[in-house]
Write an enzyme that holds these catalytic residues in place. Structure first.
Site, PDB file in Angstrom:
ATOM      1  N   GLY A 115       0.566  -1.708  -0.312  1.00 41.27           N
ATOM      2  CA  GLY A 115      -0.136   0.176  -0.065  1.00 41.27           C
ATOM      3  C   GLY A 115       0.709   1.167  -0.074  1.00 41.27           C
ATOM      4  O   GLY A 115       2.455   1.356   0.015  1.00 41.27           O
ATOM      5  N   PRO A 116       0.238   2.964  -0.095  1.00 36.53           N
ATOM      6  CA  PRO A 116       1.330   3.519  -0.273  1.00 36.53           C
ATOM      7  C   PRO A 116       1.913   3.883   1.111  1.00 36.53           C
ATOM      8  O   PRO A 116       0.808   3.284   2.170  1.00 36.53           O
ATOM      9  CB  PRO A 116      -0.082   4.664  -0.714  1.00 36.53           C
ATOM     10  CG  PRO A 116      -1.161   3.963   0.094  1.00 36.53           C
ATOM     11  CD  PRO A 116      -1.466   2.483  -0.071  1.00 36.53           C
ATOM     12  N   PRO A 117       2.338   4.857   1.438  1.00 37.28           N
ATOM     13  CA  PRO A 117       3.072   5.468   2.339  1.00 37.28           C
ATOM     14  C   PRO A 117       1.973   5.973   3.758  1.00 37.28           C
ATOM     15  O   PRO A 117       1.138   6.614   3.323  1.00 37.28           O
ATOM     16  CB  PRO A 117       4.009   5.919   2.079  1.00 37.28           C
ATOM     17  CG  PRO A 117       4.341   6.373   0.655  1.00 37.28           C
ATOM     18  CD  PRO A 117       3.186   6.023  -0.398  1.00 37.28           C
ATOM     19  N   GLY A 118       2.353   5.642   4.680  1.00 33.29           N
ATOM     20  CA  GLY A 118       1.481   6.066   6.187  1.00 33.29           C
ATOM     21  C   GLY A 118       0.259   5.563   5.796  1.00 33.29           C
ATOM     22  O   GLY A 118      -0.796   5.784   6.814  1.00 33.29           O
ATOM     23  N   VAL A 119      -0.024   4.752   5.243  1.00 33.86           N
ATOM     24  CA  VAL A 119      -1.731   3.627   5.788  1.00 33.86           C
ATOM     25  C   VAL A 119      -1.470   2.590   7.286  1.00 33.86           C
ATOM     26  O   VAL A 119      -2.291   1.866   7.602  1.00 33.86           O
ATOM     27  CB  VAL A 119      -1.582   3.325   4.256  1.00 33.86           C
ATOM     28  CG1 VAL A 119      -2.449   4.219   3.101  1.00 33.86           C
ATOM     29  CG2 VAL A 119      -1.470   1.669   4.159  1.00 33.86           C
ATOM     30  N   GLY A 120      -0.291   2.631   7.713  1.00 36.07           N
ATOM     31  CA  GLY A 120      -0.346   1.802   8.764  1.00 36.07           C
ATOM     32  C   GLY A 120       0.676   0.510   8.554  1.00 36.07           C
ATOM     33  O   GLY A 120      -0.172  -0.312   9.401  1.00 36.07           O
ATOM     34  N   LYS A 121       0.935   0.117   7.104  1.00 38.20           N
ATOM     35  CA  LYS A 121       2.030  -1.364   7.446  1.00 38.20           C
ATOM     36  C   LYS A 121       2.326  -1.659   8.651  1.00 38.20           C
ATOM     37  O   LYS A 121       2.669  -2.599   8.828  1.00 38.20           O
ATOM     38  CB  LYS A 121       2.364  -1.863   5.769  1.00 38.20           C
ATOM     39  CG  LYS A 121       1.690  -0.918   4.995  1.00 38.20           C
ATOM     40  CD  LYS A 121       1.930  -1.142   3.221  1.00 38.20           C
ATOM     41  CE  LYS A 121       3.227  -0.685   3.342  1.00 38.20           C
ATOM     42  NZ  LYS A 121       3.147   1.493   3.476  1.00 38.20           N
ATOM     43  N   THR A 122       3.096  -0.834   8.439  1.00 41.64           N
ATOM     44  CA  THR A 122       3.992  -1.355   9.693  1.00 41.64           C
ATOM     45  C   THR A 122       3.648  -1.645  10.755  1.00 41.64           C
ATOM     46  O   THR A 122       4.577  -2.459  11.940  1.00 41.64           O
ATOM     47  CB  THR A 122       5.841   0.323   9.436  1.00 41.64           C
ATOM     48  OG1 THR A 122       6.211  -0.386   8.513  1.00 41.64           O
ATOM     49  CG2 THR A 122       6.826  -0.677  10.919  1.00 41.64           C
ATOM     50  N   SER A 131      -5.981   3.796 -17.345  1.00 39.08           N
ATOM     51  CA  SER A 131      -7.310   3.329 -16.868  1.00 39.08           C
ATOM     52  C   SER A 131      -8.028   5.312 -17.878  1.00 39.08           C
ATOM     53  O   SER A 131      -9.121   5.101 -17.001  1.00 39.08           O
ATOM     54  CB  SER A 131      -7.332   3.930 -15.643  1.00 39.08           C
ATOM     55  OG  SER A 131      -6.254   5.258 -15.201  1.00 39.08           O
ATOM     56  N   LYS A 181      -9.844   6.267  -5.891  1.00 36.03           N
ATOM     57  CA  LYS A 181     -10.671   7.112  -6.811  1.00 36.03           C
ATOM     58  C   LYS A 181     -12.220   7.853  -7.092  1.00 36.03           C
ATOM     59  O   LYS A 181     -12.755   8.647  -7.177  1.00 36.03           O
ATOM     60  CB  LYS A 181     -10.677   6.690  -8.410  1.00 36.03           C
ATOM     61  CG  LYS A 181      -9.390   6.241  -9.461  1.00 36.03           C
ATOM     62  CD  LYS A 181      -9.813   5.304 -10.536  1.00 36.03           C
ATOM     63  CE  LYS A 181      -8.323   4.981 -10.789  1.00 36.03           C
ATOM     64  NZ  LYS A 181      -8.638   3.752 -12.123  1.00 36.03           N
TER      65      LYS A 181
END
Length: 819
Positions: free
Chosen positions: A385-392, A709, A752
């Site tokens: 996912g993109p940065p800052g979504v809470g993966k780590t 797209s 989107k």
């Protein structure tokens, strides 16, 4: 057979046979008559120079007979030449060098072992001309070779000669194999040519090199060559002596250190304290408590015995000790007990993260299977996912929910395979790989292990391939026997729950992707960000700044303004920074006890954060033909994208601007070609394509744009442009097209939709295959939006465009009339 005795032997044993020639003796030698023919004595290992006396031991039958015949007949004069190849036992006449020396046999000796030794002196250089006889030994006609002595009295030659003499004396002093009497002999040689020949005869060079010196006619050139050889020899001797001196110094220091350490050890034994013995005893005691396999136990026992036999001062001792300490400190079969309360786990996951239903569901499923079965190989998850979504941070929550130890290892920029697998312990400073090192710190063999930024790992390079090393680590079928180069025994990684994080899958090796369970963490919708801010970010920042919740409060409208006007991201890092800035502003009032508004207002946000940085909402209207709203995905979230088109007089050449990538350019070409192929279907005169150049532009030219797209948006814009039909109001679309007119699905739907809602779009046109993506989104987040799905491009265009024309349409009818 002729063996040359070294010059040092000659000095020490046969010094009475070294006449030091004067210039008068040399002149007399050179004026003696040279016979027409002489018997030829081949020498294997040396070259005889004029004036030089050498002892030779003769072994060949022919050579013995030649020496005896010449000596007994009283003539005593022979021709001495060197063999071309020293390996030939019985040389032919052609195997001999033709340049040699006329020699005189001074004395003949019979040695105690039965060998015959002759003392011979060189007279002058000669050349072998023609063989007269080969039995009982070679006899050849000879001619004398005159030396060029024209420069013998020249100042330059005298200086050259002095240099050669000085270098020779230095070499004698430095060389332990040469007696000091040799220097005395050199100093007493008066004849320049004899001095040069004497030194040349005793040079430490190959026979071939000496033969080349003998062939040189000019005594000055020969002296120059000798000077070059002596210079190299002196440099080698100085270097050799320097090395020997250093080794001796190091050895003396080692002996001193050894004696002192032995004395220290004796003192420590008297006091009852021997550190190294204590360490070995501790290792023995700890080994009894380990739960390792028989293979590891045997390896440890073997290496410990090796340690006991080692000298404590040896460099290998500390290497061996470090290795055994690493083995003993690793958590062999040591596991933390999982907390299998599903409700508790779900509660922990919900406390720490909002949304992320898929990953939470996957963890709960894993716990349920363990609770039912009692054992299960840990899953290997990859959160993309993109940065800052809470993966780590999700990894830490998973560890807390399972009651496991938590390890995080950043793989960003990792280039060396040894970082993962370790170095062999024989190398100085060797360490185990970072996987083993982290397990040693965690003291558990089943932690939650976060491999952060796995998409940033370098591929194959000069230091190996770290991605290839990860294949074994992340393969459930292989990682039960993970081999670290330092340990040299297998370690079981199968109980570890690996959680990898990545921003994109494109840079991850396909084989590595195949080993992981991919879970997509897309960006947050506006409503989700507001909930995350209320439940997590605001309380966290209030706590970090020492502020009580009742002292500062954020309303939903305020949070929405911060998100819309001051952040442009898929995650919430920027949002958290802005919230922290607002709180810091209010802390200033708290500290100074000044009056302030506890409830933050929209006006306060403008005062603290300044004017809005991003203006996302754009005015949508359908007044102009050829302008259609598309939806795009970027790494910082979704965006609306205006596709603008216009016509200019020309020959049907399509122009594209707006910093478009190759894929987007291809979409535009497909759209135009599809339109030309189906012009009749849209009531477009084909002649228009020969008279006008369509131009497609996508604003914000500084921003690169790519992807398929925008396909349906482009063809809708072109149809509107050529027909001047009006677009439905407040609609946006996204989808890929084919030359057959099919509408294909695209990704990033959630982001989107978020962009569409911000832009006040009421309806979104999509591929039928994207219906499933919409159904996965919580209904409350898409409230107020209408979705229309299509498989066919013709149907979509008919739906998107109204029958009526735009206001002030272009008049294209003059083309039909030929105007």
């Amino acid at each position: 057979m002729s063996n040359f005795l070294e010059f040092s032997d000659l000095i020490s044993n046969e010094s009475e046979f070294i006449p030091l020639l004067t210039e008068e003796d040399e002149e007399q030698m050179n004026t003696e008559q040279v016979p027409d023919s002489l018997p030829v004595l081949p020498l294997r290992n040396t070259v005889l120079f004029p004036g030089v006396v050498v002892p030779i031991t003769v072994g060949r039958d022919k050579s013995i007979q030649l020496i005896k015949d010449s000596y007994n007949t009283g003539n005593k004069t022979i021709a001495v030449v060197a063999q071309k190849d020293v390996k030939i036992e019985e040389p032919e006449f052609d195997d001999l060098h033709k340049t040699g020396t006329q020699a005189y046999i001074l004395k003949l000796l019979t040695m105690p072992d039965g060998n015959t030794t002759a003392i011979i002196q060189g007279k002058r250089r000669i050349k072998l001309e023609e063989m007269i006889s080969n039995e009982p030994y070679y006899i050849s006609t000879i001619t004398p070779i005159l030396e060029d002595r024209s420069q013998i009295n020249d100042k330059n030659f005298k200086a050259l000669l002095e240099s050669v003499k000085d270098l020779s004396i230095q070499i004698i002093k430095l060389s332990p194999n040469l007696p000091s009497e040799a220097a005395f002999a050199l100093k007493n040689i008066e004849s320049p040519s004899f001095l040069v020949n004497f030194i040349a005869s005793n040079l430490n060079i190959e026979v071939e090199e000496k033969q080349k010196l003998l062939k040189i006619d000019s005594i000055q050139v020969r002296t120059q060559n000798i000077l070059s050889i002596l210079t190299k020899e002196l440099q080698m001797l100085e270097l050799k002596n320097k090395i020997q001196s250093k080794v001796k110094t190091d050895l003396d220091k080692q002996q001193r250190d050894y004696i002192l350490n032995q004395q220290l050890r004796t003192i420590q034994e008297e006091l009852g304290d021997v550190p190294n013995d204590t360490e070995i005893k501790d290792l023995d005691e700890k080994a009894k408590t380990k739960k390792w396999s028989k293979e590891v136990a045997d390896t440890f026992s073997k290496e410990l015995k090796k340690l006991k036999r080692m000298n404590h001062q040896a460099a290998e001792f500390s290497i061996q000790l470090n290795y055994l300490e690493t083995l003993i400190e690793l958590p062999w079969n040591e596991y933390t007990k999982d907390k299998l309360d599903l409700n508790h786990a779900e509660k922990i996951l919900n406390q720490d993260h909002y949304g992320m239903e898929k990953i939470k569901e996957r963890i709960i499923e894993y716990l349920a299977v363990i609770r039912l079965k009692g054992d299960l190989k840990s899953p290997i998850l990859c959160l993309v996912g993109p940065p800052g979504v809470g993966k780590t941070s999700l990894g830490k929550s998973i560890a807390r929910a399972l009651n496991r130890k938590y390890i995080r290892m950043s793989l960003g920029g990792l280039r060396d395979e040894s970082e993962l697998r370790g170095h062999r312990k024989t190398y100085i400073g060797a360490l185990p790989g970072r996987i083993i090192q982290n397990l040693k710190k965690a003291k558990s063999a089943n932690p939650v292990f976060v491999l952060d930024e796995i998409d940033k790992v370098s591929g194959n390079n000069i230091s190996g391939d770290p991605q290839a090393a990860l294949l074994e680590i992340l393969d459930p079928e292989q990682n039960s026997n993970f081999h670290d180069n330092y340990l040299e025994v297998d370690f079981d990684l199968s109980k570890i729950m690996f959680v990898a994080t990545a921003n994109t899958l494109s840079t991850i090796h396909p084989a590595l992707r195949d080993r992981m369970e991919i879970i997509d963490l897309s960006g947050y919708l506006l409503e989700e960000k507001i909930e995350i801010a209320k439940k997590h970010l605001v309380p966290k920042q209030l706590k970090e700044h020492g502020v009580k919740p009742k002292q500062i409060s954020f309303t939903k409208k305020v949070l929405e303004k911060i998100i819309d006007d001051y952040t442009r991201e898929s995650g919430v890092r920027g949002l958290e920074k802005n919230i922290a800035k607002v709180i810091r502003n209010r802390v200033k009032y708290l500290v100074t006890e000044a009056d302030y508004n506890k409830s933050i207002t929209r006006e306060d946000i403008i005062d603290i954060l300044g004017r809005a940085r991003f203006q996302r909402d754009r005015d949508l209207n359908n007044d102009v033909a050829g302008v259609v709203t598309g939806l795009a995905w970027t790494q910082v979230g979704g965006e609306i994208l205006f596709i603008e088109s216009s016509l200019s007089k020309g020959k049907g050449q399509l122009s594209l601007t707006g910093n478009l990538g190759e894929v987007m350019k291809e979409s535009a070409t497909i759209s135009f070609e599809y339109l030309k192929a189906h012009a009749a279907r849209f009531n477009i005169d084909p002649e228009l394509f020969q008279q006008f150049n369509p131009h497609i532009h996508i604003p914000e030219g500084a921003t690169p744009k790519d992807g398929p797209s925008a396909g349906i948006t482009m063809i809708t814009a072109l149809v509107s442009l050529f027909t001047q039909r009006k677009l439905k109001n407040n609609i946006a679309m996204t989808g890929e097209i084919t030359l057959r007119g099919k509408v294909l699905p695209v990704g990033g739907i959630k982001e989107k939709i978020l962009a569409a809602k911000r832009a006040k779009v009421k309806e979104i046109l999509l591929s039928e295959a994207n219906r499933k993506d919409i159904e996965e989104i919580n209904e409350k987040y898409i409230e107020g939006l209408k979705f229309s799905y299509f498989d066919n491009m013709l149907e979509l265009v008919d739906y998107a465009l109204l029958k009526e024309k735009v206001k002030n349409p272009l008049d294209l009818s003059f083309v039909k009339n030929g105007k």
